[in-house]
Design a protein around this motif. Structure first.
Motif, PDB file in Angstrom:
ATOM      1  N   VAL A 122     -90.570  15.047  26.478  1.00  0.00           N
ATOM      2  CA  VAL A 122     -90.857  15.436  27.862  1.00  0.00           C
ATOM      3  C   VAL A 122     -91.091  14.200  28.714  1.00  0.00           C
ATOM      4  O   VAL A 122     -90.574  14.088  29.837  1.00  0.00           O
ATOM      5  N   ASP A 123     -91.851  13.247  28.181  1.00  0.00           N
ATOM      6  CA  ASP A 123     -92.132  12.026  28.954  1.00  0.00           C
ATOM      7  C   ASP A 123     -90.856  11.263  29.268  1.00  0.00           C
ATOM      8  O   ASP A 123     -90.649  10.805  30.401  1.00  0.00           O
ATOM      9  N   ARG A 124     -89.980  11.135  28.274  1.00  0.00           N
ATOM     10  CA  ARG A 124     -88.729  10.405  28.503  1.00  0.00           C
ATOM     11  C   ARG A 124     -87.848  11.133  29.513  1.00  0.00           C
ATOM     12  O   ARG A 124     -87.217  10.520  30.373  1.00  0.00           O
ATOM     13  N   TYR A 125     -87.812  12.438  29.423  1.00  0.00           N
ATOM     14  CA  TYR A 125     -86.972  13.230  30.342  1.00  0.00           C
ATOM     15  C   TYR A 125     -87.504  13.131  31.769  1.00  0.00           C
ATOM     16  O   TYR A 125     -86.737  12.953  32.714  1.00  0.00           O
ATOM     17  N   VAL A 126     -88.833  13.256  31.932  1.00  0.00           N
ATOM     18  CA  VAL A 126     -89.438  13.186  33.259  1.00  0.00           C
ATOM     19  C   VAL A 126     -89.199  11.815  33.873  1.00  0.00           C
ATOM     20  O   VAL A 126     -88.887  11.679  35.059  1.00  0.00           O
ATOM     21  N   GLU A 127     -89.337  10.766  33.044  1.00  0.00           N
ATOM     22  CA  GLU A 127     -89.132   9.412  33.557  1.00  0.00           C
ATOM     23  C   GLU A 127     -87.667   9.176  33.931  1.00  0.00           C
ATOM     24  O   GLU A 127     -87.368   8.556  34.951  1.00  0.00           O
ATOM     25  N   ALA A 128     -86.731   9.694  33.103  1.00  0.00           N
ATOM     26  CA  ALA A 128     -85.301   9.472  33.374  1.00  0.00           C
ATOM     27  C   ALA A 128     -84.840  10.261  34.586  1.00  0.00           C
ATOM     28  O   ALA A 128     -84.016   9.787  35.372  1.00  0.00           O
ATOM     29  N   LYS A 129     -85.358  11.450  34.764  1.00  0.00           N
ATOM     30  CA  LYS A 129     -84.928  12.315  35.862  1.00  0.00           C
ATOM     31  C   LYS A 129     -85.779  12.158  37.113  1.00  0.00           C
ATOM     32  O   LYS A 129     -85.478  12.764  38.137  1.00  0.00           O
ATOM     33  N   GLU A 150    -101.640   6.654  34.117  1.00  0.00           N
ATOM     34  CA  GLU A 150    -100.542   5.750  33.817  1.00  0.00           C
ATOM     35  C   GLU A 150     -99.883   6.087  32.491  1.00  0.00           C
ATOM     36  O   GLU A 150     -98.710   5.819  32.289  1.00  0.00           O
ATOM     37  N   GLN A 151    -100.639   6.630  31.580  1.00  0.00           N
ATOM     38  CA  GLN A 151    -100.097   7.037  30.292  1.00  0.00           C
ATOM     39  C   GLN A 151    -100.436   8.507  30.070  1.00  0.00           C
ATOM     40  O   GLN A 151    -101.489   8.971  30.471  1.00  0.00           O
ATOM     41  N   SER A 152     -99.526   9.192  29.465  1.00  0.00           N
ATOM     42  CA  SER A 152     -99.775  10.603  29.190  1.00  0.00           C
ATOM     43  C   SER A 152    -100.830  10.741  28.124  1.00  0.00           C
ATOM     44  O   SER A 152    -101.190   9.772  27.448  1.00  0.00           O
ATOM     45  N   LEU A 153    -101.324  11.992  27.993  1.00  0.00           N
ATOM     46  CA  LEU A 153    -102.337  12.271  26.985  1.00  0.00           C
ATOM     47  C   LEU A 153    -101.820  11.942  25.598  1.00  0.00           C
ATOM     48  O   LEU A 153    -102.573  11.469  24.747  1.00  0.00           O
ATOM     49  N   ALA A 154    -100.532  12.148  25.403  1.00  0.00           N
ATOM     50  CA  ALA A 154     -99.983  11.845  24.080  1.00  0.00           C
ATOM     51  C   ALA A 154    -100.060  10.365  23.785  1.00  0.00           C
ATOM     52  O   ALA A 154    -100.194   9.962  22.633  1.00  0.00           O
ATOM     53  N   ARG A 155     -99.954   9.500  24.817  1.00  0.00           N
ATOM     54  CA  ARG A 155    -100.009   8.066  24.595  1.00  0.00           C
ATOM     55  C   ARG A 155    -101.437   7.558  24.458  1.00  0.00           C
ATOM     56  O   ARG A 155    -101.665   6.465  23.951  1.00  0.00           O
TER      57      ARG A 155
END
Length: 641
Positions: A122-129, A150-155
């Motif tokens: 999800v993070d990669r998709y949100v950042e790419a789109k 700045e970082q998601s909860l997963a990070r």
């Protein structure tokens, strides 16, 4: 892929997703909002009675419920406490996608493992789109987030560190629990007796397995894409073919219209030719009548002048001649002036019924699918329809009528009958309707029809049941008699003026059953010896019945009778016949006996056992004998066959 990245509950991109035992995901916030106390009818499943039809994740959750505080089950299973006692679970959650229930301890949805892989995707998709995320704190109608971490909860969490032993890396994989564990988890003894493998090796194996299945699914998707492309191309081909076919229909209809115009011209020409012939005949008749009229007028004028003659001797010299001529002309006009030689009416009628019937059948013909380059053939005919109101049973004859399937090409039809022993072909041809004769009396027949062409037989029609008459009524067959036998009274009476015996057959043949008919003796004189009985269709018509091997008879005179077959005489019996007597014939094809009666008394019996086929009522007569046939009779009460 975006549909895979949206939560089924809030329909937003997953935020801090958690993994349910069924394999589906929810945002942690959505899971916390949807968890509740289980209903009275819902309960947690017994681990020993887990659903064997569930996924591996379900089985894992049941097996490791003491570790995770999570147990999954159907909506109707009974919850147990982690010690096995039947205590209700404090909290439960139902999967939004598959409907399975998950039961928790007091920690609720916090017991669910974090779905870290999904969060990273999800993070990669949100950042790419460059997608604008929604606020995670808004419960209803979430707005765009104004401030983002700045970082998601997963990070924020260390993805490779143990949740129970902070700082220790997840390096092992418990095969029994299907969990990633650290060395501390192993040393504490919770997984000491379980099968452990390297986390990296297991991940590599699972990635290899997933890659293999992804490759297979990719090939399937490629085939599906080609198939969709082919279907879209076929739609264009169908449109083009329809356009070409429409042009062909227009061309063929134009050709038919041209044929109609040509035929109209031919008919009009024939009509004009008929008109010219009639007018020519009328003109010829007018010319002949005009010439006669001129001659008559000339004679009239001459006679009038002759009447003016004052010299009597001179008048008498020509009076008889003139009188004879005038009388002849009078007779001539009476003979010629009757009616015109031709009628003004045209003795013609335009017959269009056949053409109209053909136009009613003007339709498409369904063709059989073929490969490019192959010759197109019509498909097998469709199912015909028996027209029940036009089908009938008369005597031992069935009349069947049917409507062909309108879009099928037929080379012919096959009629099948079943009298209890299975369907058998009874007719094959192009005609409809058809008549099937020579059947058994008092028998119920199941009838059906099917079409055939070069592609094979089509499916049969729905069946129709018809029953032949219980007893036979028939007459003498005009085509089955000797020409010296004269028939009368609707072909029921027969007489013969020949000194030699002459034979006549009945109009109906019998192949099984019991049948009885009688002859009343209308005339019997002299030494006549009529013979009564049965015969094959090929029996001789110019000899006494029983003289050849195709006839069986009892011949009788005024004093005695004999039985005869193949010119062998037997069974002499006293007692003859006279005018007014009745001779009865009982044919029992079950016992294969032919019994004769005179005035209801048995006169003789022939046993023809071992013979099969069709037998016809028969009689042979000679001069001074006249008989009348009576049918549709019940056998005598004392007849034992």
């Amino acid at each position: 892929m975006e549909d895979e990245l949206r939560c089924a509950a809030c329909h937003q991109f997953y935020s801090n997703p958690v993994l349910l035992p069924c394999g589906h995901a929810l945002c942690l916030n959505c899971a916390l909002q949807r968890q509740c106390a289980p209903s009275a009818s819902a309960s947690r499943p017994d681990p020993d009675e887990s659903d064997t039809s569930g996924s591996d994740v379900d089985k894992l959750s049941v097996a490791s419920e003491t570790d995770s505080g999570v147990v999954c089950g159907g909506s109707g299973s009974r919850p147990h406490s982690y010690l096995g006692s039947p205590e209700p679970a404090p909290l439960a959650l139902q999967c939004r996608q598959c409907g399975k229930h998950v039961y928790f301890d007091e920690n609720g949805a916090y017991n669910l493992p974090r779905y870290r892989t999904l969060q990273k995707v999800v993070d990669r998709y949100v950042e790419a789109k460059d997608v604008t995320l929604k606020c995670q704190l808004c419960e209803a109608a979430p707005r765009d987030a104004a401030v983002l971490c700045e970082q998601s909860l997963a990070r924020h969490q260390q993805p490779s560190c143990c949740a129970e032993h902070p700082g220790q890396q997840l390096v092992n994989y418990c095969v029994d629990c299907k969990l990633a564990v650290c060395n501390g988890c192993v040393q504490e003894g919770k997984h000491r007796s379980h099968e452990l493998q390297s986390l990296a090796a297991v991940a590599k194996t699972h990635k290899t397995d997933l890659s293999f299945h992804l490759q297979q699914l990719t090939e399937r998707a490629k085939v599906a894409a080609d198939y969709i492309h082919q279907l879209k191309g076929l739609a264009d081909v169908v449109t083009d073919n329809c356009t070409d076919f429409e042009a062909s229909i227009a061309e063929q209809c134009d050709q038919l219209i041209e044929l109609v115009h040509q035929r109209r011209e031919q008919l009009v020409q024939y009509l004009h030719s008929t008109r010219d012939d009639k007018i020519r005949s009328l003109k010829q008749q007018v010319s002949q009548a005009t010439a006669r009229l001129q001659q008559t007028n000339g004679l009239l004028m001459f006679c009038i002048e002759a009447l003016k003659e004052r010299d009597d001797s001179a008048f008498l010299q020509i009076s008889q001649t003139l009188t004879h001529r005038v009388a002849s002309y009078d007779l001539m006009w009476g003979r010629d002036i009757t009616e015109p030689h031709v009628s003004a009416d045209l003795d013609l009628s335009l017959e269009t019924a056949t053409v109209r019937a053909a136009l009613q059948q003007f339709n498409f013909i369904e063709m059989r699918p073929c490969k490019p380059g192959e010759e197109r053939q019509p498909a097998a005919p469709g199912r015909p329809t028996l027209v029940a109101e036009e089908c009938s049973a008369e005597n031992n004859t069935l009349t069947l009528s049917w409507r062909p399937q309108p879009t099928s090409h037929h080379d012919g039809f096959i009629v099948q009958l079943d009298d209890g022993g299975g369907f058998k072909d009874a007719y094959c041809g192009r005609e409809t309707p058809c008549r099937i004769s020579g059947l058994h009396f008092n028998t119920r027949y199941t009838c059906r029809v099917k079409g055939y062409n070069s592609s094979g037989d089509g499916p049969p029609s729905d069946a129709l049941c018809l029953k032949t008459t219980d007893v036979a009524w028939f007459t003498f067959d005009p085509s089955g008699r000797h020409r010296d036998i004269v028939l009368s009274r609707g072909d029921c009476s027969a007489t013969c003026d020949s000194f030699e015996s002459r034979l006549a057959l009945g109009s109906v043949g019998f192949a099984r059953g019991v049948h009885y008919w009688e002859f009343s003796v209308d005339k019997f004189e002299g030494n006549a010896d009529p013979a009564f009985g049965m015969a094959r269709a090929g029996v001789s018509r110019d000899a006494m019945l029983g003289k050849d091997n195709k006839g069986w008879s009892m011949y009788i005179d005024g004093k005695r009778s004999w039985l005869m077959h193949q010119d062998i005489h037997s069974g002499r019996a006293e007692g003859g016949i006279k005018a007014g007597d009745t001779v009865g014939v009982l044919l029992n094809l079950t016992t294969q006996k032919l019994t004769f009666y005179v005035n209801d008394v048995i006169q003789g019996r022939i046993d023809f056992g071992g013979l099969q086929g069709t037998f016809y009522p028969a009689v042979s007569l000679n001069r001074n004998v006249s008989v009348t046939l009576h049918t549709a009779l019940d056998p005598p009460g004392d007849a034992d066959g």
